[in-house]
Write an enzyme that holds these catalytic residues in place. Structure first.
Site, mmCIF file in Angstrom:
data_model
loop_
_atom_site.group_PDB
_atom_site.id
_atom_site.type_symbol
_atom_site.label_atom_id
_atom_site.label_comp_id
_atom_site.label_asym_id
_atom_site.label_seq_id
_atom_site.Cartn_x
_atom_site.Cartn_y
_atom_site.Cartn_z
ATOM 1 N N LYS A 111 0.879 -1.165 0.000
ATOM 2 C CA LYS A 111 0.000 0.000 0.000
ATOM 3 C C LYS A 111 0.917 1.215 0.000
ATOM 4 C CE LYS A 111 -2.975 2.906 2.757
ATOM 5 N NZ LYS A 111 -3.849 3.108 3.929
ATOM 6 N N ALA A 198 -9.543 5.743 3.629
ATOM 7 C CA ALA A 198 -9.403 6.899 4.535
ATOM 8 C C ALA A 198 -10.641 7.760 4.604
ATOM 9 C CB ALA A 198 -8.210 7.774 4.174
ATOM 10 N N GLY A 199 -10.957 8.139 5.831
ATOM 11 C CA GLY A 199 -12.040 9.083 6.082
ATOM 12 C C GLY A 199 -13.345 8.463 6.526
ATOM 13 N N ALA A 220 -9.563 1.725 9.048
ATOM 14 C CA ALA A 220 -8.887 1.288 10.277
ATOM 15 C C ALA A 220 -9.553 1.946 11.477
ATOM 16 C CB ALA A 220 -7.399 1.631 10.224
#
Lengths: 270, 66
Positions: A111, A198-199, A220
């Site tokens: 990643k 993300a977010g 996450a």
């Protein structure tokens, strides 16, 4: 309908709608990051409940790393590890980190993350594309964490990235998908898998990502920092499945005015 | 001899190899990677790679991360 009655339909979806990155097939469309996890017990419960098959990990100086038992937990769960280049600020750092990760983890999957500053953690587009080109040339399978810019997404796909992973909003912000239109445009513009990364703050954000056409979701903090990570892992799993099914099923168009679902024909004069 | 390991000034005996350093510093990790002066040292080269005075080494291990 009970869960067991639903099982054949879900099994059919899994069989007919696999998620493929670089010729590797997954049944789960939820990728889980391990950052922010409060304990190994919580990590194991969240990983198992989420159904994820691909879990991100990082590389740090050995004194600052978590105990070796985290890897034992992940190995026991049977998930594939996806090392990241978190914290890298330049293409040079990211390429070296990816090569070190390849040595440590024995995988050429990475990643790729190259951030512009520590305040926003937003990707540095110039360094990112440079690093992606170098790593693809070196034989890596690159999953590139990027902004929600459809043009940059296309440039990364053209550079040979195996997946393009646009942010919904800054890492850890929980602000959801700030520009759904860009995510949909980016999805239309590339042939490789698109993973919303993300977010994500809550289940509806994950469902929206899938409804917009993303192939998977990586999250996450939304799970690891939730009050009840295991329960949130289940919520995310179901949101991703629901969003994917809705995308495949084809939503109705939005209308300005109502459209009756009950016919007016035969309406009695009362 | 004086070297730098993970940003710290460190004294090592002459002739120490990367494999020796990893054995001493890996802290139970089996998935470890080593950079020597900014280049990866492949695991297969650890036993024959001797550390020289002034070298900068990074010994890395997995940790939690998004």
């Amino acid at each position: 309908m009970s869960t067991s009655e639903l099982a054949p339909a879900l099994a059919r979806e899994e069989a007919t709608d696999p998620f493929v990155i670089a010729r590797e097939t997954f049944t789960s469309r939820l990728l889980l990051g391990t950052g922010g996890v409060p304990s190994l017990e919580t990590l194991e419960a969240a990983v198992r409940t989420s159904g994820t098959q691909l879990v991100t990990v990082a590389l740090r100086r050995v004194e600052a790393s978590t105990s070796a038992s985290m890897l034992k937990v992940l190995d026991r769960c049977g998930v594939r590890l996806l090392p990241n280049t978190a914290g890298c600020r330049t293409a040079r750092e990211a390429v070296l980190t990816a090569r070190l990760a390849r040595e440590a983890f024995g995988t050429s999957w990475v990643k790729l993350e190259v951030i512009g500053d520590e305040h926003t953690l937003l990707p540095d587009a110039v360094e990112l594309l440079d690093a992606a080109e170098q790593l693809v040339a070196d034989g890596f399978t690159v999953l590139a964490y990027t902004t929600d810019d459809p043009i940059l997404g296309r440039r990364l796909a053209d550079a040979g990235c195996a997946a393009v992973m646009p942010l919904g909003s800054p890492i850890g912000s929980g602000l959801g998908i700030r520009n759904p239109h860009n995510i949909a445009l980016l999805r239309e513009g590339v042939d490789v898998p698109v993973v919303l990364d993300a977010g994500i703050g809550t289940a509806s954000d994950a469902a929206l990502a899938m409804e917009l056409g993303c192939d998977a979701v990586l999250l996450a903090s939304a799970v690891t920092r939730a009050r009840d990570p295991e329960r949130m892992a289940l919520a995310m799993r179901q949101a991703v499945e629901g969003g994917r099914l809705a995308r495949l099923a084809g939503r109705i168009p939005r209308r300005w005015h109502a459209e009756a679902s009950t016919s007016f024909e035969g309406l009695p004069a009362l | 001899m004086q070297v730098t390991v993970n940003g710290e000034d460190t004294q090592l005996t002459a002739g120490t190899t990367v494999a020796d350093l990893v054995a001493a510093r890996s802290g139970g990790h089996d998935r470890v990677a080593v950079a020597l002066n900014g280049d990866v040292v492949p695991r297969s080269s650890w036993p024959e790679t001797r550390i020289s005075p002034g070298d900068a080494l990074e010994v890395l291990a997995p940790t939690a991360g998004g």
